[in-house]
Design an enzyme around this catalytic site. Sequence first.
Site, PDB file in Angstrom:
ATOM      1  N   ARG A 168      33.867  -9.619  -5.778  1.00  0.00           N
ATOM      2  CA  ARG A 168      33.753 -11.086  -5.705  1.00  0.00           C
ATOM      3  C   ARG A 168      32.382 -11.597  -5.263  1.00  0.00           C
ATOM      4  O   ARG A 168      31.863 -12.552  -5.860  1.00  0.00           O
ATOM      5  CB  ARG A 168      34.865 -11.674  -4.828  1.00  0.00           C
ATOM      6  CG  ARG A 168      36.280 -11.394  -5.376  1.00  0.00           C
ATOM      7  CD  ARG A 168      37.367 -12.129  -4.605  1.00  0.00           C
ATOM      8  NE  ARG A 168      37.258 -13.553  -4.762  1.00  0.00           N
ATOM      9  CZ  ARG A 168      36.715 -14.368  -3.884  1.00  0.00           C
ATOM     10  NH1 ARG A 168      36.263 -13.916  -2.736  1.00  0.00           N
ATOM     11  NH2 ARG A 168      36.627 -15.658  -4.126  1.00  0.00           N
ATOM     12  N   CYS A 188      23.003   0.823  -6.580  1.00  0.00           N
ATOM     13  CA  CYS A 188      21.640   0.524  -6.994  1.00  0.00           C
ATOM     14  C   CYS A 188      21.570  -0.734  -7.841  1.00  0.00           C
ATOM     15  O   CYS A 188      21.304  -0.685  -9.049  1.00  0.00           O
ATOM     16  CB  CYS A 188      21.050   1.733  -7.707  1.00  0.00           C
ATOM     17  SG  CYS A 188      20.894   3.078  -6.527  1.00  0.00           S
ATOM     18  N   GLU A 189      21.882  -1.841  -7.217  1.00  0.00           N
ATOM     19  CA  GLU A 189      21.781  -3.184  -7.795  1.00  0.00           C
ATOM     20  C   GLU A 189      21.556  -4.128  -6.634  1.00  0.00           C
ATOM     21  O   GLU A 189      22.243  -4.020  -5.621  1.00  0.00           O
ATOM     22  CB  GLU A 189      23.111  -3.624  -8.424  1.00  0.00           C
ATOM     23  CG  GLU A 189      23.489  -2.926  -9.665  1.00  0.00           C
ATOM     24  CD  GLU A 189      23.647  -3.846 -10.858  1.00  0.00           C
ATOM     25  OE1 GLU A 189      23.378  -5.058 -10.739  1.00  0.00           O
ATOM     26  OE2 GLU A 189      24.040  -3.317 -11.893  1.00  0.00           O
ATOM     27  N   PRO A 249      51.598 -18.662  -8.372  1.00  0.00           N
ATOM     28  CA  PRO A 249      50.585 -18.475  -7.327  1.00  0.00           C
ATOM     29  C   PRO A 249      50.137 -17.022  -7.249  1.00  0.00           C
ATOM     30  O   PRO A 249      50.947 -16.111  -7.420  1.00  0.00           O
ATOM     31  CB  PRO A 249      51.332 -18.873  -6.050  1.00  0.00           C
ATOM     32  CG  PRO A 249      52.757 -18.504  -6.332  1.00  0.00           C
ATOM     33  CD  PRO A 249      52.958 -18.785  -7.812  1.00  0.00           C
ATOM     34  N   GLY A 250      48.871 -16.813  -7.011  1.00  0.00           N
ATOM     35  CA  GLY A 250      48.353 -15.457  -6.831  1.00  0.00           C
ATOM     36  C   GLY A 250      47.612 -15.366  -5.509  1.00  0.00           C
ATOM     37  O   GLY A 250      48.104 -14.876  -4.501  1.00  0.00           O
ATOM     38  N   ARG A 251      46.400 -15.941  -5.502  1.00  0.00           N
ATOM     39  CA  ARG A 251      45.517 -15.844  -4.335  1.00  0.00           C
ATOM     40  C   ARG A 251      46.168 -16.347  -3.042  1.00  0.00           C
ATOM     41  O   ARG A 251      46.021 -15.726  -1.987  1.00  0.00           O
ATOM     42  CB  ARG A 251      44.264 -16.678  -4.626  1.00  0.00           C
ATOM     43  CG  ARG A 251      43.130 -16.457  -3.666  1.00  0.00           C
ATOM     44  CD  ARG A 251      41.995 -17.459  -3.951  1.00  0.00           C
ATOM     45  NE  ARG A 251      41.560 -17.483  -5.312  1.00  0.00           N
ATOM     46  CZ  ARG A 251      40.561 -16.740  -5.814  1.00  0.00           C
ATOM     47  NH1 ARG A 251      39.879 -15.938  -5.021  1.00  0.00           N
ATOM     48  NH2 ARG A 251      40.229 -16.830  -7.082  1.00  0.00           N
TER      49      ARG A 251
HETATM   50  C1  LIG Z   1      44.931 -16.232 -12.574  1.00  0.00           C
HETATM   51  C2  LIG Z   1      46.109 -17.029 -12.994  1.00  0.00           C
HETATM   52  C3  LIG Z   1      47.017 -17.490 -12.040  1.00  0.00           C
HETATM   53  C4  LIG Z   1      46.838 -17.291 -10.559  1.00  0.00           C
HETATM   54  O1  LIG Z   1      45.795 -18.018 -10.029  1.00  0.00           O
HETATM   55  P1  LIG Z   1      45.590 -18.081  -8.451  1.00  0.00           P
HETATM   56  O2  LIG Z   1      44.390 -18.904  -8.281  1.00  0.00           O
HETATM   57  O3  LIG Z   1      45.402 -16.690  -7.983  1.00  0.00           O
HETATM   58  O4  LIG Z   1      46.807 -18.717  -7.864  1.00  0.00           O
HETATM   59  C5  LIG Z   1      48.128 -18.165 -12.494  1.00  0.00           C
HETATM   60  N1  LIG Z   1      48.344 -18.376 -13.813  1.00  0.00           N
HETATM   61  C6  LIG Z   1      47.491 -17.953 -14.745  1.00  0.00           C
HETATM   62  C7  LIG Z   1      47.787 -18.203 -16.179  1.00  0.00           C
HETATM   63  C8  LIG Z   1      46.345 -17.264 -14.380  1.00  0.00           C
HETATM   64  O5  LIG Z   1      45.485 -16.845 -15.315  1.00  0.00           O
END
Ligand SMILES: *Cc1c(COP(=O)(O)O)cnc(C)c1O
Length: 419
Positions: free
Chosen positions: A315, A344-345, A276-278
């Site tokens: 984003r 400037c975009e 997990p990241g986001r």
């Molecule tokens: C970007 C990525 C993640 C994380 O994705 P989230 O949407 O931020 O949870 C996990 N695994 C891989 C291989 C990724 O490229």
Amino acid sequence: MNHFEHRGGVLHAEDVPLPLIAEQIGTPVYVYSKATLVRHARVFKEALSNLKDPHIAFAVKANPNLAVLKVLQREGFGADVVSGGEMDRALAADIAPHHIVFSGVGKTHSELVQGLAADIGQFNLESEEEGYELSVIAAQLGQRARCALRVNPDVDARTHAKISTGKAENKFGVPIDRAGEIYAALAGLPGIEMRGIAVHIGSQLSSLEPLETAFSKVGSLIAELRAQGQSVTHVDLGGGLGVPYRTDEILPSPAEYGAMVTRVTRDWDVSLSFEPGRVIAGNAGILLTRVIRLKRSSNASPFVVVDAAMNDLARPAMYGAWHDIDAVEPSGMRQCAHVVGPICETGDTFAMNREMDALKAGDLAIFRTAGAYGATMASSYNSRGFVPEVLVDGDRFAVVADRLPAADIMAAERVPDWL
Ligand SMILES: *Cc1c(COP(=O)(O)O)cnc(C)c1O
């Protein structure tokens, strides 16, 4: 749930009033809440508590700040890295090498060597070719690299096209219908130990259905591989769970995700890992900005020109993404406005015709849900420096990344003496 709330009419990060950070550090500035990060990490762990010993590797690319990684390391998280630079960060945050998994379609020779030298936990191979190359390098070093084969399940994640990774036309993984054959070929190589499968179909997923479809395909693949006599002991289910960018948005919860995973993987008999990241970092950060001036436009809505821009928070320009914008000290008045940065975009637009708190020159405002894919995507476009990052913990805060002024970036440039 996050810890950026108004108290007595002033927006706070936990117990710290944001005007204090603006005054001491300047704007724009990213502000992260440690309590929110910890809470999200625990909610995610709790959601998987019915699984046997799940391994959670934070996707470093979402927020690679060392202090953020340290918070998650303390929560027992490993790291999913996609470059040698991210691997260095994970190691610098004291994440144990065996808790590091290395993903990415373009791992270079030197990055493969770096991963072997660090003895990381797992390489997620994104192609057959990468497997052959890694085997040669590992065998030369007298090592066997622990590997999973990333499969592309050809499932539409129904997210933004630029962050969808599991369709056949995307560059990631090997086609799932060829995975059996490729896995068998790689399992016969001397330098690698094939131990499982990895899958990650995209980011900011708003429904569990595509994930479940992908995981079910992985389940069939495991059965197929075992029927061929292959060993499959590890499966990495990636990341991708979305977060609400608008207050009224309802997304699947980590608990619902965990329940789905528990159900779908019941008979797999493997050790599962997650990336997990986001969902961990997104709502744990905001971008604090100051209004430079208001400018009349040709229609009724004014332009609110803020000191943050598309180079600081990419984003909206990159994905057309929405970030809620709130006044730090709302007057109670509302307005319809376009919120833009100084670059400037025309792409340097955060919101058009947005119904929002009224803002005037000098006011502070925040972009919410900027803790993931925020600071890390910054550039120095228009010769703007890099924005600093601050971590709040209760009533204290610290700068966890210095502002990198444009002059320092220019100082790395040279004019050759033959010019
Ligand atoms: C970007 C990525 C993640 C994380 O994705 P989230 O949407 O931020 O949870 C996990 N695994 C891989 C291989 C990724 O490229």
